[in-house]
Design a protein around this motif. Structure first.
Motif, PDB file in Angstrom:
ATOM      1  N   LEU A   1     -11.981 -44.346  90.040  1.00 21.59           N
ATOM      2  CA  LEU A   1     -10.438 -44.485  90.010  1.00 21.59           C
ATOM      3  C   LEU A   1      -9.860 -43.705  88.704  1.00 21.59           C
ATOM      4  CD1 LEU A   1      -7.469 -45.437  90.798  1.00 21.59           C
ATOM      5  CD2 LEU A   1      -8.055 -47.491  89.714  1.00 21.59           C
ATOM      6  N   VAL A   2      -8.984 -42.819  88.724  1.00 26.38           N
ATOM      7  CA  VAL A   2      -8.332 -41.997  87.732  1.00 26.38           C
ATOM      8  C   VAL A   2      -6.869 -42.527  87.582  1.00 26.38           C
ATOM      9  CG1 VAL A   2      -7.802 -39.788  86.356  1.00 26.38           C
ATOM     10  CG2 VAL A   2      -9.824 -39.930  87.973  1.00 26.38           C
ATOM     11  N   VAL A   3      -6.557 -43.066  86.641  1.00 24.37           N
ATOM     12  CA  VAL A   3      -5.214 -43.744  86.400  1.00 24.37           C
ATOM     13  C   VAL A   3      -4.439 -42.898  85.322  1.00 24.37           C
ATOM     14  CG1 VAL A   3      -3.961 -45.871  85.685  1.00 24.37           C
ATOM     15  CG2 VAL A   3      -6.084 -45.972  86.934  1.00 24.37           C
ATOM     16  N   CYS A   4      -3.013 -42.823  85.541  1.00 22.19           N
ATOM     17  CA  CYS A   4      -2.208 -41.954  84.712  1.00 22.19           C
ATOM     18  C   CYS A   4      -0.766 -42.716  84.793  1.00 22.19           C
ATOM     19  CB  CYS A   4      -1.941 -40.589  84.731  1.00 22.19           C
ATOM     20  SG  CYS A   4      -1.170 -39.869  86.157  1.00 22.19           S
ATOM     21  N   GLY A   5       0.332 -42.500  84.266  1.00 19.67           N
ATOM     22  CA  GLY A   5       1.541 -43.135  84.547  1.00 19.67           C
ATOM     23  C   GLY A   5       2.144 -42.937  85.778  1.00 19.67           C
ATOM     24  N   ALA A   6       2.069 -41.589  86.218  1.00 17.50           N
ATOM     25  CA  ALA A   6       2.827 -41.283  87.561  1.00 17.50           C
ATOM     26  C   ALA A   6       2.051 -40.852  88.664  1.00 17.50           C
ATOM     27  CB  ALA A   6       3.915 -40.449  87.346  1.00 17.50           C
ATOM     28  N   GLY A   7       0.831 -40.592  88.345  1.00 16.18           N
ATOM     29  CA  GLY A   7      -0.105 -39.935  89.420  1.00 16.18           C
ATOM     30  C   GLY A   7      -0.265 -38.509  89.363  1.00 16.18           C
ATOM     31  N   ALA A   8       0.290 -37.718  88.725  1.00 11.59           N
ATOM     32  CA  ALA A   8       0.254 -36.463  88.701  1.00 11.59           C
ATOM     33  C   ALA A   8      -0.814 -35.941  88.138  1.00 11.59           C
ATOM     34  CB  ALA A   8       1.518 -35.813  88.193  1.00 11.59           C
ATOM     35  N   SER A   9      -0.974 -36.050  86.753  1.00 12.46           N
ATOM     36  CA  SER A   9      -2.247 -35.616  86.199  1.00 12.46           C
ATOM     37  C   SER A   9      -3.599 -36.221  86.617  1.00 12.46           C
ATOM     38  CB  SER A   9      -2.104 -35.938  84.467  1.00 12.46           C
ATOM     39  OG  SER A   9      -1.842 -37.368  84.228  1.00 12.46           O
ATOM     40  N   SER A  10      -3.442 -37.578  86.947  1.00 16.62           N
ATOM     41  CA  SER A  10      -4.762 -38.304  87.421  1.00 16.62           C
ATOM     42  C   SER A  10      -5.044 -37.611  88.845  1.00 16.62           C
ATOM     43  CB  SER A  10      -4.432 -39.571  87.753  1.00 16.62           C
ATOM     44  OG  SER A  10      -3.459 -39.942  88.679  1.00 16.62           O
ATOM     45  N   THR A  11      -4.128 -37.061  89.437  1.00 17.65           N
ATOM     46  CA  THR A  11      -4.555 -36.291  90.847  1.00 17.65           C
ATOM     47  C   THR A  11      -5.677 -35.157  90.655  1.00 17.65           C
ATOM     48  OG1 THR A  11      -2.759 -37.100  91.932  1.00 17.65           O
ATOM     49  CG2 THR A  11      -3.779 -35.001  92.782  1.00 17.65           C
ATOM     50  N   PHE A  12      -4.980 -34.450  89.390  1.00 18.32           N
ATOM     51  CA  PHE A  12      -5.846 -33.003  89.042  1.00 18.32           C
ATOM     52  C   PHE A  12      -7.272 -33.433  88.466  1.00 18.32           C
ATOM     53  CE2 PHE A  12      -1.655 -31.428  88.278  1.00 18.32           C
ATOM     54  CZ  PHE A  12      -1.639 -30.324  89.312  1.00 18.32           C
ATOM     55  N   VAL A  13      -7.245 -34.541  87.687  1.00 14.40           N
ATOM     56  CA  VAL A  13      -8.587 -35.043  87.354  1.00 14.40           C
ATOM     57  C   VAL A  13      -9.510 -35.477  88.298  1.00 14.40           C
ATOM     58  CG1 VAL A  13      -9.738 -36.739  85.500  1.00 14.40           C
ATOM     59  CG2 VAL A  13      -7.500 -35.544  84.876  1.00 14.40           C
ATOM     60  N   ALA A  14      -8.949 -36.336  89.213  1.00 15.77           N
ATOM     61  CA  ALA A  14      -9.788 -36.940  90.074  1.00 15.77           C
ATOM     62  C   ALA A  14     -10.336 -35.743  91.054  1.00 15.77           C
ATOM     63  CB  ALA A  14      -8.864 -37.738  90.928  1.00 15.77           C
ATOM     64  N   GLN A  15      -9.253 -34.826  91.759  1.00 17.09           N
ATOM     65  CA  GLN A  15      -9.957 -33.685  92.136  1.00 17.09           C
ATOM     66  C   GLN A  15     -11.194 -32.841  91.539  1.00 17.09           C
ATOM     67  OE1 GLN A  15      -7.090 -30.430  92.819  1.00 17.09           O
ATOM     68  NE2 GLN A  15      -7.858 -30.170  94.831  1.00 17.09           N
ATOM     69  N   ARG A  16     -10.912 -32.688  90.164  1.00 14.76           N
ATOM     70  CA  ARG A  16     -12.019 -32.011  89.567  1.00 14.76           C
ATOM     71  C   ARG A  16     -13.337 -32.785  89.286  1.00 14.76           C
ATOM     72  NH1 ARG A  16      -7.608 -30.125  84.819  1.00 14.76           N
ATOM     73  NH2 ARG A  16      -6.601 -28.510  86.207  1.00 14.76           N
ATOM     74  N   VAL A  17     -13.123 -34.069  89.061  1.00 12.55           N
ATOM     75  CA  VAL A  17     -14.367 -34.716  89.149  1.00 12.55           C
ATOM     76  C   VAL A  17     -15.108 -35.038  90.300  1.00 12.55           C
ATOM     77  CG1 VAL A  17     -13.265 -37.150  89.372  1.00 12.55           C
ATOM     78  CG2 VAL A  17     -15.646 -36.600  87.690  1.00 12.55           C
ATOM     79  N   ARG A  18     -14.438 -35.139  91.492  1.00  7.00           N
ATOM     80  CA  ARG A  18     -14.779 -35.089  92.802  1.00  7.00           C
ATOM     81  C   ARG A  18     -15.854 -33.848  93.039  1.00  7.00           C
ATOM     82  NH1 ARG A  18     -10.454 -36.893  95.062  1.00  7.00           N
ATOM     83  NH2 ARG A  18      -9.466 -34.842  95.461  1.00  7.00           N
ATOM     84  N   HIS A  19     -14.996 -32.746  92.565  1.00  4.66           N
ATOM     85  CA  HIS A  19     -15.973 -31.428  93.004  1.00  4.66           C
ATOM     86  C   HIS A  19     -16.977 -31.140  92.195  1.00  4.66           C
ATOM     87  CE1 HIS A  19     -12.783 -29.193  95.656  1.00  4.66           C
ATOM     88  NE2 HIS A  19     -11.802 -30.022  95.127  1.00  4.66           N
ATOM     89  N   ALA A  20     -16.924 -31.814  90.965  1.00  9.14           N
ATOM     90  CA  ALA A  20     -18.142 -31.490  90.186  1.00  9.14           C
ATOM     91  C   ALA A  20     -19.291 -32.521  90.672  1.00  9.14           C
ATOM     92  CB  ALA A  20     -17.639 -31.954  88.713  1.00  9.14           C
ATOM     93  N   ALA A  21     -18.940 -33.642  91.100  1.00 10.02           N
ATOM     94  CA  ALA A  21     -20.027 -34.423  91.741  1.00 10.02           C
ATOM     95  C   ALA A  21     -20.495 -33.977  93.017  1.00 10.02           C
ATOM     96  CB  ALA A  21     -19.360 -35.824  92.009  1.00 10.02           C
ATOM     97  N   HIS A  22     -19.649 -33.333  93.708  1.00  9.96           N
ATOM     98  CA  HIS A  22     -20.031 -32.692  94.964  1.00  9.96           C
ATOM     99  C   HIS A  22     -21.104 -31.355  94.769  1.00  9.96           C
ATOM    100  CE1 HIS A  22     -19.645 -29.936  98.379  1.00  9.96           C
ATOM    101  NE2 HIS A  22     -19.720 -30.878  99.253  1.00  9.96           N
TER     102      HIS A  22
END
Length: 115
Positions: free
Chosen positions: A4-25
């Protein structure tokens, strides 16, 4: 592993989550990563093994750690420059280090470390 990637409003966490998901994949790891907000954290914690906290939420880290520890969830405060990790590999390494893996050696699905 559920990240789970947490930020204030969800915008920056969406980018980080997407990037880490791709790296794991790319490494063949069966990890999922999803974004959340500080407000959704009490609900989202139940679905996470690791919580990555945006650097702008450092002020809330003690509370987040307290809530996560009660659920057996690991918490990592992301460094201020984490948004420069465009391919997610550095973020993935932070996750790996936090859960007890050898530093600098994010595994692949076969258990080997990539070159």
């Amino acid at each position: 592993m559920r990240i789970l990637v947490v930020c204030g409003a969800g915008a920056s966490s969406t980018f980080v989550a997407q990037r880490v998901r791709h790296a794991a994949h790319d490494r063949g790891l069966p990890y999922s990563a999803f974004a959340g907000t500080e407000q959704s954290l009490p609900i989202d914690l139940d679905a996470a093994d690791v919580v990555l906290v945006g650097p702008h939420l450092a002020h809330a880290l003690d509370r987040i750690e307290r809530d996560a520890t009660a659920r057996g969830t690991t918490v990592v405060l992301l460094p201020a420059d984490i948004f420069l990790d465009l391919d997610g590999t550095r973020t993935l390494q932070l996750v790996h280090d936090a859960v007890g893996g050898p530093s600098g050696t994010v595994p692949t699905a076969s258990g080997a470390t990539p070159p």
